[in-house]
Design a protein around this motif. Structure first.
Motif, PDB file in Angstrom:
ATOM      1  N   ARG A 154      -4.832  -8.156  -1.997  1.00 55.10           N
ATOM      2  CA  ARG A 154      -5.552  -6.895  -1.858  1.00 55.10           C
ATOM      3  C   ARG A 154      -6.360  -6.973  -0.572  1.00 55.10           C
ATOM      4  O   ARG A 154      -6.688  -8.067  -0.092  1.00 55.10           O
ATOM      5  N   THR A 155      -6.709  -5.797  -0.024  1.00 64.22           N
ATOM      6  CA  THR A 155      -7.578  -5.813   1.150  1.00 64.22           C
ATOM      7  C   THR A 155      -8.932  -6.356   0.724  1.00 64.22           C
ATOM      8  O   THR A 155      -9.359  -6.168  -0.416  1.00 64.22           O
ATOM      9  N   ARG A 190     -10.240  -3.576  -1.708  1.00 63.52           N
ATOM     10  CA  ARG A 190      -9.268  -4.044  -2.698  1.00 63.52           C
ATOM     11  C   ARG A 190      -8.058  -3.118  -2.863  1.00 63.52           C
ATOM     12  O   ARG A 190      -7.507  -2.995  -3.948  1.00 63.52           O
ATOM     13  N   SER A 191      -7.658  -2.485  -1.774  1.00 63.26           N
ATOM     14  CA  SER A 191      -6.433  -1.694  -1.792  1.00 63.26           C
ATOM     15  C   SER A 191      -5.243  -2.636  -1.880  1.00 63.26           C
ATOM     16  O   SER A 191      -5.276  -3.761  -1.374  1.00 63.26           O
ATOM     17  N   ARG A 192      -4.194  -2.156  -2.496  1.00 63.57           N
ATOM     18  CA  ARG A 192      -2.982  -2.953  -2.721  1.00 63.57           C
ATOM     19  C   ARG A 192      -2.313  -3.323  -1.397  1.00 63.57           C
ATOM     20  O   ARG A 192      -2.235  -2.528  -0.467  1.00 63.57           O
ATOM     21  N   ASP A 221       4.990  -6.314  -4.959  1.00 60.37           N
ATOM     22  CA  ASP A 221       3.595  -6.263  -5.402  1.00 60.37           C
ATOM     23  C   ASP A 221       3.092  -7.633  -5.834  1.00 60.37           C
ATOM     24  O   ASP A 221       1.901  -7.914  -5.763  1.00 60.37           O
ATOM     25  N   SER A 243       0.986  -4.036   4.676  1.00 57.06           N
ATOM     26  CA  SER A 243       0.457  -2.842   4.015  1.00 57.06           C
ATOM     27  C   SER A 243       1.614  -2.014   3.485  1.00 57.06           C
ATOM     28  O   SER A 243       2.631  -1.873   4.167  1.00 57.06           O
ATOM     29  N   PRO A 269     -10.553   1.175  -6.486  1.00 55.18           N
ATOM     30  CA  PRO A 269      -9.497   0.268  -6.939  1.00 55.18           C
ATOM     31  C   PRO A 269     -10.070  -0.855  -7.806  1.00 55.18           C
ATOM     32  O   PRO A 269     -11.084  -1.455  -7.465  1.00 55.18           O
ATOM     33  N   LEU A 277      -8.917  -4.312  -9.664  1.00 57.76           N
ATOM     34  CA  LEU A 277      -7.869  -5.322  -9.740  1.00 57.76           C
ATOM     35  C   LEU A 277      -7.438  -5.593 -11.176  1.00 57.76           C
ATOM     36  O   LEU A 277      -6.250  -5.698 -11.468  1.00 57.76           O
ATOM     37  N   GLU A 282      -5.310  -2.737 -12.429  1.00 57.03           N
ATOM     38  CA  GLU A 282      -3.995  -2.777 -11.785  1.00 57.03           C
ATOM     39  C   GLU A 282      -3.128  -3.873 -12.385  1.00 57.03           C
ATOM     40  O   GLU A 282      -1.920  -3.708 -12.539  1.00 57.03           O
TER      41      GLU A 282
END
Length: 163
Positions: A69-70, A74-76, A83, A106, A145, A147, A150
């Motif tokens: 994640r960033t 925490r973007s995917r 993934d 990304s 986001p 985690l 997700e």
């Protein structure tokens, strides 16, 4: 048997530490990437950040899944176009382990995802309701986001594919 311990065990988790393998996580995205190992209970454990263009050599094991994640929001992120990263068997050259390159990139984010990310960075959370945008977008902005959430979705996906 419904409700048994087996039913709640997440499929995305480390299984054993029997077979070592060696990877070199390379961040090819434009944002710092945080490496997350999924432990034996399926809980994410941070292994730190990898700066854009940087790399992290990792001694891991064959059955240990990884996600990225960033760092800031925490973007995917994708890892070798997936993934979730599952290591492959170790490669050796002249008796020494070879660190196999694993690319972090990304994904193609939707315009909505890009916009909400920018707004989250520039506007305080309590000020989202003051924006002159539809209420549904204000609600989307408030959902940062998560985690663990997700991971629940990924586990459902992997469980469905196992059946």
């Amino acid at each position: 048997m419904a409700g048994s311990r087996r039913d709640v065990t997440p499929p995305l988790r480390s299984l054993s530490s029997d077979e070592p393998t060696y990877v070199d996580f390379v961040n090819e995205s434009r944002r710092p990437a945080r490496a997350w190992w999924l432990n034996f209970c399926g809980r994410p454990v941070s292994y730190g950040d990898i700066e854009p263009g940087g790399s992290m050599k990792m001694n891991t094991f064959l059955t240990h899944p990884w996600i990225f994640r960033t760092s800031e929001c925490r973007s995917r992120l994708r890892v070798n176009t997936q993934d979730v990263f599952f290591p492959s068997s170790a490669v050796y050259e002249d008796g020494y382990p070879v660190y196999v390159k694993v690319c972090i990139t990304s994904p193609v984010y939707s315009l909505k995802d890009c916009c909400t990310t920018v707004i989250r960075k520039k506007v305080k959370k309590e000020d989202f309701v003051k924006l002159e945008i539809p209420e549904c977008l204000q609600k989307d902005l408030a959902k940062t986001p998560n985690l663990l959430e997700e991971l629940k979705i990924l586990n459902l996906h992997f469980r469905a594919n196992d059946q």
